[in-house]
Design a protein around this motif. Structure first.
Motif, PDB file in Angstrom:
ATOM      1  N   GLY A  46      10.324  14.908   7.835  1.00 15.18           N
ATOM      2  CA  GLY A  46       9.203  14.030   7.488  1.00 15.18           C
ATOM      3  C   GLY A  46       9.533  13.134   6.305  1.00 15.18           C
ATOM      4  N   ILE A  47      10.165  13.713   5.266  1.00 14.85           N
ATOM      5  CA  ILE A  47      10.575  12.920   4.095  1.00 14.85           C
ATOM      6  C   ILE A  47      11.596  11.866   4.492  1.00 14.85           C
ATOM      7  N   ALA A  48      12.560  12.264   5.338  1.00 10.70           N
ATOM      8  CA  ALA A  48      13.593  11.323   5.793  1.00 10.70           C
ATOM      9  C   ALA A  48      12.977  10.169   6.591  1.00 10.70           C
ATOM     10  N   LEU A  49      12.012  10.468   7.462  1.00 10.40           N
ATOM     11  CA  LEU A  49      11.365   9.422   8.264  1.00 10.40           C
ATOM     12  C   LEU A  49      10.570   8.455   7.380  1.00 10.40           C
ATOM     13  N   LEU A  50       9.910   8.989   6.346  1.00  8.11           N
ATOM     14  CA  LEU A  50       9.184   8.125   5.406  1.00  8.11           C
ATOM     15  C   LEU A  50      10.144   7.185   4.683  1.00  8.11           C
ATOM     16  N   GLN A  51      11.309   7.701   4.301  1.00  8.04           N
ATOM     17  CA  GLN A  51      12.301   6.870   3.623  1.00  8.04           C
ATOM     18  C   GLN A  51      12.827   5.772   4.550  1.00  8.04           C
ATOM     19  N   ILE A  52      13.141   6.147   5.788  1.00 10.00           N
ATOM     20  CA  ILE A  52      13.622   5.163   6.769  1.00 10.00           C
ATOM     21  C   ILE A  52      12.546   4.112   7.040  1.00 10.00           C
ATOM     22  N   PHE A  53      11.293   4.575   7.139  1.00 10.71           N
ATOM     23  CA  PHE A  53      10.162   3.670   7.365  1.00 10.71           C
ATOM     24  C   PHE A  53      10.043   2.663   6.226  1.00 10.71           C
ATOM     25  N   GLY A  54      10.168   3.140   4.989  1.00 10.21           N
ATOM     26  CA  GLY A  54      10.094   2.253   3.824  1.00 10.21           C
ATOM     27  C   GLY A  54      11.216   1.231   3.806  1.00 10.21           C
ATOM     28  N   GLY A  91       0.818  -1.213   0.000  1.00 11.90           N
ATOM     29  CA  GLY A  91       0.000   0.000   0.000  1.00 11.90           C
ATOM     30  C   GLY A  91       0.852   1.263   0.000  1.00 11.90           C
ATOM     31  N   PHE A  92       1.936   1.230   0.773  1.00  9.90           N
ATOM     32  CA  PHE A  92       2.866   2.360   0.855  1.00  9.90           C
ATOM     33  C   PHE A  92       3.445   2.671  -0.523  1.00  9.90           C
ATOM     34  N   ASN A  93       3.800   1.619  -1.255  1.00  8.30           N
ATOM     35  CA  ASN A  93       4.453   1.798  -2.551  1.00  8.30           C
ATOM     36  C   ASN A  93       3.480   2.052  -3.691  1.00  8.30           C
TER      37      ASN A  93
END
Length: 271
Positions: free
Chosen positions: A251-259, A30-32
């Motif tokens: 926020g962008i960095a956290l989304l990348q780390i989360f992915g 879903g994220f992708n």
């Protein structure tokens, strides 16, 4: 009896692991899928803009523009998002080891490059300022060469209430606005309409408001146009909105780390 309890415990642990793996799998999918659709939209907008300008029918026209073509942002960002989103979607859905590794490694590489760029930008602030000045002046020269570039410059000057890189006289770099005696353009010694101070009483945009304005002394120019440069105004905007800008990047960095974490978690487990 102890053997039976051990078997039941292992079975329950296997079910819990499978359940967690399935949750990660579909969450990553879903994220992708959102990431992939956004990339497809950006790429589509970029290709459509190029088609409107005839670039797709004449690829050599890419080199005709002297300044920066904003469409490149949509093409490059959209292309990267499309490829990463596609790899993440298929990798999660099919539990493909290669695609999951590609997704996490490539996303990690982008994160590392962003972090490096941020550190270098802080360390070499003066050099970045000089490059920004050079970038704006190059685009001032090419202002009339591309409609997308023209719209981008107009937007920046209106949004930051500025004119040129360091002031209105930077428009001497443009062949249509320079003040040389042999310039036949009606826009000679003027500035684009986006440099003009807006009159709230005007309902219709006056695109000729900048004509001949630089023939006046600077004190009189201030009544009609912005006299501050965009480099200084951009720096001021960054300082005033530092928390918001930092929040967006974090926020962008956290989304990348989360992915990356989701992909690694799925890669190490089985559904």
């Amino acid at each position: 009896m102890n053997r039976g309890l051990d078997k039941m415990s292992r079975k329950q642990h296997h079910f819990k692991g499978a359940e967690v793996s399935c949750c990660v799998k579909y969450f990553l999918f879903g994220f992708n899928i959102i990431f992939w659709l956004l990339g497809a939209a950006f790429l589509g907008i970029g290709l459509w803009a190029w088609a409107e300008k005839g670039v797709l029918s004449n690829i050599s026209s890419i080199t005709d523009l002297g300044g920066f073509d904003p469409v490149w942002l949509f093409i490059v960002v959209g292309g990267v998002m499309f490829i990463l989103g596609f790899a993440g979607c298929i990798g999660a859905l099919r539990e493909n080891t290669f695609l999951l590794k590609f997704f996490s490694v490539f996303l990690g590489l982008i994160f590392f490059l962003e972090l490096t760029a941020g550190i270098l930008a802080f360390v070499f602030k003066d050099w970045i300022k000089d490059q920004l000045n050079f970038f704006i002046n190059n685009n001032v020269k090419a202002y009339r060469d591309d409609i997308d570039l023209q719209n981008l410059i107009d937007f920046a000057q209106e949004y930051w209430s500025c004119c040129g890189a360091h002031g209105p006289n930077d428009w001497n770099l443009n062949i249509y606005f320079n003040c040389t005696d042999f310039n036949p353009s009606r826009e000679r010694c003027g500035v684009p309409f986006s440099c003009c101070v807006k009159d709230p009483a005007e309902d219709v945009l006056n695109t000729q408001c900048g004509y001949d304005v630089r023939l006046q002394v600077e004190l009189d120019q201030q009544k009609y146009i912005y006299t501050k440069g965009c480099v200084g105004q951009f720096e001021k905007w960054l300082q005033d909105n530092l928390i918001v800008v930092a929040g967006v990047f974090v926020g962008i960095a956290l989304l990348q780390i989360f992915g990356i974490c989701l992909a690694q978690n799925l890669h190490q487990s089985e559904c």
